[in-house]
Design an enzyme around this catalytic site. Structure first.
Site, short mmCIF file in Angstrom:
data_model
loop_
_atom_site.label_atom_id
_atom_site.label_comp_id
_atom_site.label_asym_id
_atom_site.label_seq_id
_atom_site.Cartn_x
_atom_site.Cartn_y
_atom_site.Cartn_z
N HIS A 58 -8.07 72.06 -12.24
CA HIS A 58 -8.06 71.22 -13.45
C HIS A 58 -6.68 71.23 -14.10
O HIS A 58 -6.17 70.19 -14.49
CB HIS A 58 -9.08 71.73 -14.49
N LYS A 62 -27.53 70.34 -18.95
CA LYS A 62 -27.08 71.44 -18.09
C LYS A 62 -27.17 72.76 -18.83
O LYS A 62 -27.12 72.80 -20.05
CB LYS A 62 -25.62 71.20 -17.68
N ARG A 115 -10.56 65.73 -4.72
CA ARG A 115 -10.21 66.83 -3.82
C ARG A 115 -10.35 66.43 -2.36
O ARG A 115 -9.48 66.63 -1.55
CB ARG A 115 -11.13 68.03 -4.06
N SER A 143 -15.31 74.53 -9.77
CA SER A 143 -15.91 75.42 -10.76
C SER A 143 -17.12 76.13 -10.17
O SER A 143 -17.36 77.30 -10.44
CB SER A 143 -16.37 74.63 -11.99
O1 PNS Z 1 -16.38 67.79 -14.28
P1 PNS Z 1 -17.50 66.84 -13.92
O2 PNS Z 1 -18.85 67.47 -14.18
O3 PNS Z 1 -17.37 66.29 -12.53
O4 PNS Z 1 -17.34 65.59 -14.96
C1 PNS Z 1 -18.25 64.52 -14.93
C2 PNS Z 1 -18.08 63.57 -16.14
C3 PNS Z 1 -18.12 64.36 -17.44
C4 PNS Z 1 -16.76 62.87 -16.03
C5 PNS Z 1 -19.23 62.52 -16.07
O5 PNS Z 1 -20.44 63.19 -15.88
C6 PNS Z 1 -19.36 61.67 -17.33
O6 PNS Z 1 -18.49 60.91 -17.66
N1 PNS Z 1 -20.51 61.81 -18.02
C7 PNS Z 1 -20.82 61.06 -19.24
C8 PNS Z 1 -21.88 59.99 -18.96
C9 PNS Z 1 -21.23 58.77 -18.31
O7 PNS Z 1 -20.60 57.99 -18.98
N2 PNS Z 1 -21.38 58.66 -16.97
C10 PNS Z 1 -20.72 57.59 -16.20
C11 PNS Z 1 -21.55 56.33 -16.08
S1 PNS Z 1 -22.96 56.58 -15.06
#
Ligand code: PNS
Length: 163
Positions: free
Chosen positions: A17, A41, A90, A129
């Site tokens: 990150h 979560k 990645r 993570s």
């Molecule tokens: O670190 P992560 O868990 O891969 O991050 C995922 C994240 C936070 C970027 C994603 O889950 C997110 O944006 N969630 C908010 C809900 C949303 O807008 N989802 C995208 C449209 S389905």
């Protein structure tokens, strides 16, 4: 002013990150790193703790702001008047999910929000993570994967869990 948002769970934040944060911060005038507040979560760190960790890790990068958000990412982008999302890629395994999410966000925002992918540096291409959590849960050494100050914080969380 060129601005972008780097959203994520950051639970816990890793060198992968930080690598994305450092590189993206050089491309934009301002980078907002934002922690998703997701009730569904059961996280290792609370959102406030993750914000604090990110703040400590980025304290020397002047154009980085740390924040948190709930709900849809595009609504948060709209609220902040930011049109670019940064995500790290990645491997090919990340691609399908990231492509789908980027396209959904573009559609949801009426083409106002685009996603830019940074391929992670090779040295962190394997790092996640979840693997950090697995290693620590079996008592392994995570010092190569997260900043030094974060190691005791993660260890403390797992000691609490074991009680
Ligand atoms: O670190 P992560 O868990 O891969 O991050 C995922 C994240 C936070 C970027 C994603 O889950 C997110 O944006 N969630 C908010 C809900 C949303 O807008 N989802 C995208 C449209 S389905």
């Amino acid at each position: 002013m060129k601005q972008a948002i780097y959203p994520g769970s950051f639970d816990p934040m890793t060198y992968g990150h930080l690598d994305v944060i450092k590189r993206a911060s050089r491309m934009f005038d301002k980078l907002t790193v934002s922690v998703l507040n997701n009730d569904a979560k059961s996280p290792l760190f609370s959102v406030d703790e993750r914000v604090k960790i990110l703040k400590e890790a980025t304290k020397d990068i002047k154009n980085v702001e740390i924040d948190s958000f709930s709900g849809l990412l595009v609504d948060y982008c709209r609220e902040k008047d930011v049109h670019i999302i940064i995500r790290g890629l990645r491997a090919i395994t990340d691609f399908e999910y990231e492509l789908q999410t980027a396209q959904t966000n573009r559609k949801l925002s009426d083409d106002e929000v685009d996603t830019i992918f940074l391929t992670t540096s090779l040295e962190y291409s394997y790092l996640s993570s979840s693997s950090v959590k697995t290693i620590i849960s079996f008592g392994g050494d995570i010092s190569q994967f997260v900043p030094e100050f974060e190691v005791p914080l993660i260890n403390a969380k797992y000691s609490e869990k074991r009680k």
